[in-house]
Design a protein around this motif. Structure first.
Motif, PDB file in Angstrom:
ATOM      1  N   PRO A 197     -13.461 -49.403  37.277  1.00 41.45           N
ATOM      2  CA  PRO A 197     -14.699 -50.252  37.883  1.00 41.45           C
ATOM      3  C   PRO A 197     -14.856 -49.303  39.054  1.00 41.45           C
ATOM      4  O   PRO A 197     -13.949 -49.444  39.816  1.00 41.45           O
ATOM      5  CB  PRO A 197     -12.247 -51.490  38.523  1.00 41.45           C
ATOM      6  N   TRP A 230     -11.580 -57.561  39.447  1.00 39.83           N
ATOM      7  CA  TRP A 230     -11.600 -56.454  39.476  1.00 39.83           C
ATOM      8  C   TRP A 230     -10.234 -55.757  40.387  1.00 39.83           C
ATOM      9  O   TRP A 230     -10.098 -55.155  39.464  1.00 39.83           O
ATOM     10  CB  TRP A 230     -12.016 -56.627  41.089  1.00 39.83           C
ATOM     11  N   ILE A 289     -19.398 -57.204  39.566  1.00 40.66           N
ATOM     12  CA  ILE A 289     -18.810 -56.056  39.962  1.00 40.66           C
ATOM     13  C   ILE A 289     -19.278 -54.979  38.803  1.00 40.66           C
ATOM     14  O   ILE A 289     -20.120 -55.245  37.579  1.00 40.66           O
ATOM     15  CB  ILE A 289     -17.346 -56.304  38.702  1.00 40.66           C
ATOM     16  N   VAL A 298     -16.598 -53.413  43.424  1.00 36.79           N
ATOM     17  CA  VAL A 298     -16.626 -54.912  43.006  1.00 36.79           C
ATOM     18  C   VAL A 298     -17.383 -55.971  44.531  1.00 36.79           C
ATOM     19  O   VAL A 298     -17.368 -55.118  45.758  1.00 36.79           O
ATOM     20  CB  VAL A 298     -16.185 -55.662  43.151  1.00 36.79           C
TER      21      VAL A 298
END
Length: 292
Positions: free
Chosen positions: A169, A153, A177, A172
């Motif tokens: 991303p 992450w 994730i 998380v």
């Protein structure tokens, strides 16, 4: 003076005269199907959500539902699934997206045994967790699993903010994730580079993109650490770097240069086998010129 509201206070005539702006349809979604859950976006703290500005496809609605679509890839330490996050019965733009959910396995179910050489130089925030890791206790194994997720992450966030071609991303949560699903020109999952046979021009372009990305990483003091044609995605004419849990600190890890040389050897061997005249020692030298 108090007023007792009764059923006579609001007549059908009153309802008919309500401003439409104050009228809305309400539908309850109490029962979710198998493989579904409510969106976990608001369940995680702000620092566990992706960097801003966020892409406009990220769904943040509290009414969204996460639906499992099936497994995408199995790996050494984690499995990746396709997951749709969508607001039910909504056709509005930005209310539905398919993402990748990467879920790390518990330590006893992983086959990635080289953790110590990668994690050298990393710190664990809580001393209790650090002691548990050293003692290899049950809690230590749980911490180790989440540390790999947090490591990836952190790497994804850092690489994204450096402008590197990595999946965005999204969030998380523990050992899971959620990230951008990388697709090809037809909207299907982008293949690994190892599965492709690019023509000479595209092959050269891919290598130039990769060299530029690696130079940016080395300049920022980080190394992929496990780079090969199997963790590079060919998204049309764009090369995307994936699988970053083992990212290595160039200054803090005594094995960093060995990892970088191995990365160079792995990718150059693949490109050379496809007809491109490249050398791992030349690539290593070019990258070291960008170090710090």
């Amino acid at each position: 003076m108090s007023h007792d509201f009764t059923s006579h206070d609001f007549s059908d005539h009153d309802a008919a005269e309500l401003d439409p702006a104050f009228v809305f349809d309400f539908q309850a979604y109490d029962d979710l199907g198998d493989g579904q859950r409510w969106s976990t976006w608001l369940d995680v703290e702000p620092l566990s959500r992706g960097p801003e500005p966020r892409p406009d496809w990220v769904v943040t609605s509290q009414a969204a539902v996460d639906t499992e679509l099936g497994i995408l890839k199995t790996g050494k330490e984690a499995d990746a699934f396709l997951l749709e996050r969508a607001v039910p019965d909504s056709d509005a733009r930005g209310e539905s997206v398919v993402m990748v959910a990467k879920r790390y396995r518990r330590a006893e179910h992983r086959t990635f045994h080289r953790a110590a050489s990668y994690t050298e130089g990393r710190s664990v925030k809580r001393s209790r967790d650090e002691r548990a890791l050293k003692a290899k206790s049950t809690w230590g194994k749980i911490v180790a699993t989440s540390e790999w997720a947090i490591s990836e992450w952190t790497a994804l966030n850092r690489c994204w903010q450096l402008g590197l071609p990595v999946p965005y991303p999204v969030q998380v949560d523990g050992t899971e994730i959620l990230m951008e699903w990388i697709t090809d020109d037809e909207g299907e999952s982008a293949p690994r580079l190892a599965q492709t046979r690019p023509d000479p021009a595209l092959l050269a372009s891919y290598f130039d993109q990769l060299r530029e990305s690696l130079a940016t990483m080395v300049g920022a003091g980080i190394i992929h650490g496990d780079l090969s044609a199997y963790n590079l995605l060919a998204a049309g004419e764009r090369l995307v770097i994936i699988d970053l849990p083992q990212i290595v600190d160039l200054a803090g890890n005594m094995n960093a240069l060995d990892f970088l040389m191995r990365d160079c050897t792995n990718v150059c061997t693949w490109f050379r086998a496809r007809g491109l005249d490249v050398d791992e020692h030349d690539l290593f030298g070019d990258l070291m010129a960008h170090a710090f």
